[in-house]
Design a protein around this motif. Structure first.
Motif, PDB file in Angstrom:
ATOM      1  N   ASP A  11       0.854  -1.185   0.000  1.00 54.20           N
ATOM      2  CA  ASP A  11       0.000   0.000   0.000  1.00 54.20           C
ATOM      3  C   ASP A  11       0.887   1.231   0.000  1.00 54.20           C
ATOM      4  O   ASP A  11       2.102   1.130   0.163  1.00 54.20           O
ATOM      5  CB  ASP A  11      -0.921   0.010   1.231  1.00 54.20           C
ATOM      6  CG  ASP A  11      -2.225   0.764   0.981  1.00 54.20           C
ATOM      7  OD1 ASP A  11      -2.282   1.590   0.045  1.00 54.20           O
ATOM      8  OD2 ASP A  11      -3.188   0.519   1.729  1.00 54.20           O
ATOM      9  N   SER A  25      -5.978   4.190  10.137  1.00 55.06           N
ATOM     10  CA  SER A  25      -6.886   3.442   9.252  1.00 55.06           C
ATOM     11  C   SER A  25      -6.097   2.598   8.259  1.00 55.06           C
ATOM     12  O   SER A  25      -6.452   1.441   8.000  1.00 55.06           O
ATOM     13  CB  SER A  25      -7.816   4.392   8.501  1.00 55.06           C
ATOM     14  OG  SER A  25      -8.691   5.012   9.415  1.00 55.06           O
ATOM     15  N   LYS A  26      -5.030   3.157   7.710  1.00 57.76           N
ATOM     16  CA  LYS A  26      -4.174   2.390   6.788  1.00 57.76           C
ATOM     17  C   LYS A  26      -3.524   1.220   7.518  1.00 57.76           C
ATOM     18  O   LYS A  26      -3.429   0.121   6.976  1.00 57.76           O
ATOM     19  CB  LYS A  26      -3.075   3.285   6.194  1.00 57.76           C
ATOM     20  CG  LYS A  26      -3.549   4.189   5.116  1.00 57.76           C
ATOM     21  CD  LYS A  26      -3.661   3.472   3.800  1.00 57.76           C
ATOM     22  CE  LYS A  26      -3.861   4.473   2.689  1.00 57.76           C
ATOM     23  NZ  LYS A  26      -3.840   3.872   1.374  1.00 57.76           N
ATOM     24  N   LYS A  32      -5.920  -1.570   7.869  1.00 55.20           N
ATOM     25  CA  LYS A  32      -6.123  -2.197   6.565  1.00 55.20           C
ATOM     26  C   LYS A  32      -4.961  -3.143   6.219  1.00 55.20           C
ATOM     27  O   LYS A  32      -5.191  -4.267   5.785  1.00 55.20           O
ATOM     28  CB  LYS A  32      -6.265  -1.138   5.494  1.00 55.20           C
ATOM     29  CG  LYS A  32      -6.416  -1.655   4.097  1.00 55.20           C
ATOM     30  CD  LYS A  32      -6.504  -0.530   3.101  1.00 55.20           C
ATOM     31  CE  LYS A  32      -6.294  -1.060   1.689  1.00 55.20           C
ATOM     32  NZ  LYS A  32      -6.030  -0.007   0.746  1.00 55.20           N
TER      33      LYS A  32
END
Length: 109
Positions: free
Chosen positions: A89, A102-103, A106
């Motif tokens: 990512d 949040s990343k 994920k």
């Protein structure tokens, strides 16, 4: 309290001054010591793309599995850019704490 801030509260952070140190730290720790790696593309000594490739090449089973997210000021980085295939990512800087957490959720899940 949000799920993102709860993840933040449980995480320990290990910092590296440059890409070579990041590779050495990863290589010296047992598998699954790091849940994820946030790798700045513009690291000194060994840039983030080279460091991520070297982490993937470490002779440990987890080296191929550990999530590595690229941190960059370039909003146009992506899989089409040479050498970025080792990243799961991308996080564009500057990044807010909530966006970062949040990343992390994920990529760790």
């Amino acid at each position: 309290s949000s799920a993102a801030s709860d993840v933040y509260k449980r995480q320990l952070v290990d910092c590296a001054e440059n890409g070579r140190e990041a590779v050495e730290k990863f290589a010296s720790m047992p598998d699954h010591y790091y849940d994820a790696i946030l790798m700045d593309i513009q690291m000194p000594v060994l840039n983030g793309i080279e460091a991520a490739a070297q982490i993937r090449a470490v002779k440990k089973r987890y080296a191929a599995l550990v999530p590595i997210a690229a941190m960059t000021a370039d909003a146009f980085i992506g899989d089409n850019q040479a050498g970025t295939g080792d990243f799961c990512d991308y996080i564009v800087k500057p990044v807010s704490p909530d966006e970062l957490y949040s990343k992390l959720i994920k990529i760790i899940d």
